[in-house]
Design an enzyme around this catalytic site. Structure first.
Site, PDB file in Angstrom:
ATOM      1  N   ASP A  44       4.628 -35.996 -29.281  1.00  0.00           N
ATOM      2  CA  ASP A  44       3.687 -34.968 -28.316  1.00  0.00           C
ATOM      3  C   ASP A  44       3.820 -35.504 -26.866  1.00  0.00           C
ATOM      4  O   ASP A  44       3.245 -34.834 -25.920  1.00  0.00           O
ATOM      5  CB  ASP A  44       2.044 -34.900 -28.821  1.00  0.00           C
ATOM      6  CG  ASP A  44       1.408 -36.353 -28.778  1.00  0.00           C
ATOM      7  OD1 ASP A  44       2.190 -37.160 -28.598  1.00  0.00           O
ATOM      8  OD2 ASP A  44       0.120 -36.483 -29.084  1.00  0.00           O
ATOM      9  N   SER A  45       4.481 -36.382 -26.562  1.00  0.00           N
ATOM     10  CA  SER A  45       4.863 -37.108 -25.287  1.00  0.00           C
ATOM     11  C   SER A  45       5.525 -35.768 -24.661  1.00  0.00           C
ATOM     12  O   SER A  45       5.719 -35.854 -23.346  1.00  0.00           O
ATOM     13  CB  SER A  45       5.513 -38.188 -25.078  1.00  0.00           C
ATOM     14  OG  SER A  45       6.848 -37.930 -26.055  1.00  0.00           O
ATOM     15  N   ASP A  83       5.165 -35.050 -34.562  1.00  0.00           N
ATOM     16  CA  ASP A  83       3.905 -35.589 -34.128  1.00  0.00           C
ATOM     17  C   ASP A  83       2.858 -34.463 -34.081  1.00  0.00           C
ATOM     18  O   ASP A  83       3.042 -33.413 -33.619  1.00  0.00           O
ATOM     19  CB  ASP A  83       4.171 -36.229 -32.613  1.00  0.00           C
ATOM     20  CG  ASP A  83       3.255 -37.397 -32.353  1.00  0.00           C
ATOM     21  OD1 ASP A  83       2.466 -37.707 -33.139  1.00  0.00           O
ATOM     22  OD2 ASP A  83       3.346 -37.615 -31.235  1.00  0.00           O
ATOM     23  N   LYS A 112       3.517 -37.722 -38.065  1.00  0.00           N
ATOM     24  CA  LYS A 112       2.707 -38.726 -37.471  1.00  0.00           C
ATOM     25  C   LYS A 112       1.428 -38.450 -36.995  1.00  0.00           C
ATOM     26  O   LYS A 112       1.126 -37.253 -36.564  1.00  0.00           O
ATOM     27  CB  LYS A 112       3.667 -39.355 -36.179  1.00  0.00           C
ATOM     28  CG  LYS A 112       2.785 -40.451 -35.383  1.00  0.00           C
ATOM     29  CD  LYS A 112       3.709 -41.354 -34.372  1.00  0.00           C
ATOM     30  CE  LYS A 112       3.791 -40.623 -33.123  1.00  0.00           C
ATOM     31  NZ  LYS A 112       2.414 -40.645 -32.390  1.00  0.00           N
ATOM     32  N   GLU A 114      -2.121 -40.172 -35.407  1.00  0.00           N
ATOM     33  CA  GLU A 114      -2.989 -41.174 -34.731  1.00  0.00           C
ATOM     34  C   GLU A 114      -4.178 -41.910 -35.458  1.00  0.00           C
ATOM     35  O   GLU A 114      -4.986 -40.654 -36.002  1.00  0.00           O
ATOM     36  CB  GLU A 114      -3.246 -41.006 -33.276  1.00  0.00           C
ATOM     37  CG  GLU A 114      -1.793 -40.761 -32.274  1.00  0.00           C
ATOM     38  CD  GLU A 114      -2.106 -40.375 -30.883  1.00  0.00           C
ATOM     39  OE1 GLU A 114      -3.304 -40.661 -30.697  1.00  0.00           O
ATOM     40  OE2 GLU A 114      -1.279 -40.207 -30.141  1.00  0.00           O
ATOM     41  N   GLU A 182       1.388 -49.444 -30.694  1.00  0.00           N
ATOM     42  CA  GLU A 182       1.523 -49.078 -29.286  1.00  0.00           C
ATOM     43  C   GLU A 182       0.710 -49.936 -28.306  1.00  0.00           C
ATOM     44  O   GLU A 182      -0.647 -50.125 -28.766  1.00  0.00           O
ATOM     45  CB  GLU A 182       1.214 -47.728 -29.189  1.00  0.00           C
ATOM     46  CG  GLU A 182       1.435 -47.328 -27.641  1.00  0.00           C
ATOM     47  CD  GLU A 182       1.616 -45.984 -26.979  1.00  0.00           C
ATOM     48  OE1 GLU A 182       1.555 -44.719 -28.166  1.00  0.00           O
ATOM     49  OE2 GLU A 182       1.644 -45.504 -25.990  1.00  0.00           O
TER      50      GLU A 182
END
Ligand code: KIV
Length: 280
Positions: A44-45, A83, A112, A114, A182
Site C-alpha cells: 500500500d506504499s 497488501d 498482507k 498489519e 518493520e
C-alpha cells in the site's frame, strides 16, 4: 519455476535469506520476475510512491486491485502478495474475507495484513482456512500511524520485544506463513526471528531476519520525496530518467528527434501525386 508459499519456509529451513521487493506495475514486475525475486509485494506504499498521496490511509481496495492485476500479468512465475489497505479488513471478518478474495481473483497469491489484535488473529485463521496465505506485519505498522504517533522505532525495550514476539507467535499459530518486522532494532528482530518457526521479513530490522523487503523505487533511487535510514541505493533511476527526459526534450526542440530512422517514408508515386519533393 513458480515460487510459492512453500518457497519461504524452505529458504528459512535451509538457512538461506529471502529477498523480497515491492512492485506496482507490469514492467517493474517483469524485471523482478526476471531477477527471480522470492516474493513481490504490491504494497500500500504505492499510495505515496505511485499515486502521490500523503500516506497509505488514502488508498482503497478497488485501487489496489488494479495494481495487483498489473503486477500479476508482469510476473507470472513470482509469488505475489497483495497488501490489504486501511479499512479493507478492519470492519469484520466477512469484509476481510471478501476483500482478500478480490486480491486473489486479481492475481495475488497471498495477502498482507498489519497488526495482531483478536480480530486480526481470527481473520488470519479464517483466511488461511479459506486457502488464502497470510503475510503478517508487526513492529511499525503504517496503518496505525495516527495511534503510534509517527514513524517511531518499535521494540526498543525487552518488554516491547517480548510483546512483539508474543504477537508473532499468535499469528504463526493462526497460520501466517511469514511475518514482516518493520523498524525494529537489529538485535530485537534477531531475537524474535530465532524464537519463531515461520520466517521473518525485515524492513529496517537488521540482518538477523530470515529475509528482507524494501520499496523498489527507494532502493533504485526513483522515489526521492524522502529516504528512511534503512534504505540503501542500488541505482539512481531518478538521475538516469531525468537525463534521458532532458536529452529527449532537447532533441525535439532541435529537430533531431525523430530522425529518418524513427520515421516512415511515403512511396514516391504518392509523393508525386501530392507534389511533394524529397522528404516531407
Ligand atoms: O507497503 C509496503 O510497501 C510495505 C513494506 C513492508 C515494504 O508494507
Amino acid at each position: 519455476m513458480k515460487k510459492t508459499v512453500n518457497t519461504f519456509q524452505k529458504l528459512k529451513n535451509n538457512d538461506e535469506k529471502i529477498a523480497m521487493l515491492t512492485a506496482y506495475d507490469y514492467s517493474t514486475a517483469k524485471i523482478l520476475g526476471e531477477a527471480e525475486i522470492d516474493g513481490i509485494l504490491v504494497g500500500d506504499s504505492l499510495a505515496m510512491v505511485a499515486l502521490g498521496y500523503e500516506s497509505t490511509y488514502n488508498i482503497t481496495i478497488d485501487e489496489m486491485l488494479i495494481f495487483v492485476s498489473a503486477v500479476a500479468r508482469g510476473a507470472k512465475n513470482s509469488f505475489i502478495i497483495g497488501d490489504m489497505p486501511f479499512m479493507s479488513y478492519n470492519l469484520s471478518v466477512e469484509q476481510g474475507l471478501e476483500n482478500a478474495g478480490k486480491m486473489i481473483k486479481s492475481g495475488a497469491n497471498a495477502v498482507k495484513i498489519e497488526g495482531c489484535n483478536e480480530h486480526i488473529l481470527t481473520l488470519t485463521k479464517r483466511l488461511v482456512e479459506s486457502g488464502i496465505p497470510v503475510l503478517a506485519h508487526l513492529g511499525l505498522t503504517p496503518q496505525l500511524l495516527n495511534s503510534l504517533g509517527g514513524y517511531k522505532i518499535q521494540g526498543k525495550t525487552a518488554e516491547q520485544v517480548e510483546y512483539i514476539l508474543e504477537c508473532a507467535k499468535k499469528l504463526q499459530e493462526a497460520g501466517a506463513f511469514a511475518v514482516v518486522l518493520e523498524l525494529i532494532p537489529a538485535e530485537s528482530a534477531e531475537f524474535i526471528t530465532n524464537n519463531l518457526d515461520i520466517p521473518t521479513i525485515g524492513i529496517g530490522a537488521g540482518v538477523g531476519c530470515s529475509g528482507q523487503i524494501v520499496v523498489t523505487d527507494d532502493i533504485l533511487g526513483k522515489f526521492t520525496d524522502f529516504a528512511p535510514k534503512f534504505v540503501k541505493k542500488f541505482a539512481n533511476l531518478h538521475n538516469i530518467m531525468l537525463e534521458g527526459v532532458k536529452k529527449y526534450s532537447k532533441e525535439v526542440k532541435d529537430c533531431e528527434f525523430p530522425s529518418n530512422k524513427e520515421s516512415f517514408e511515403l512511396n514516391e508515386n504518392e509523393k508525386e501525386k501530392l507534389g511533394v519533393r524529397g522528404k516531407l
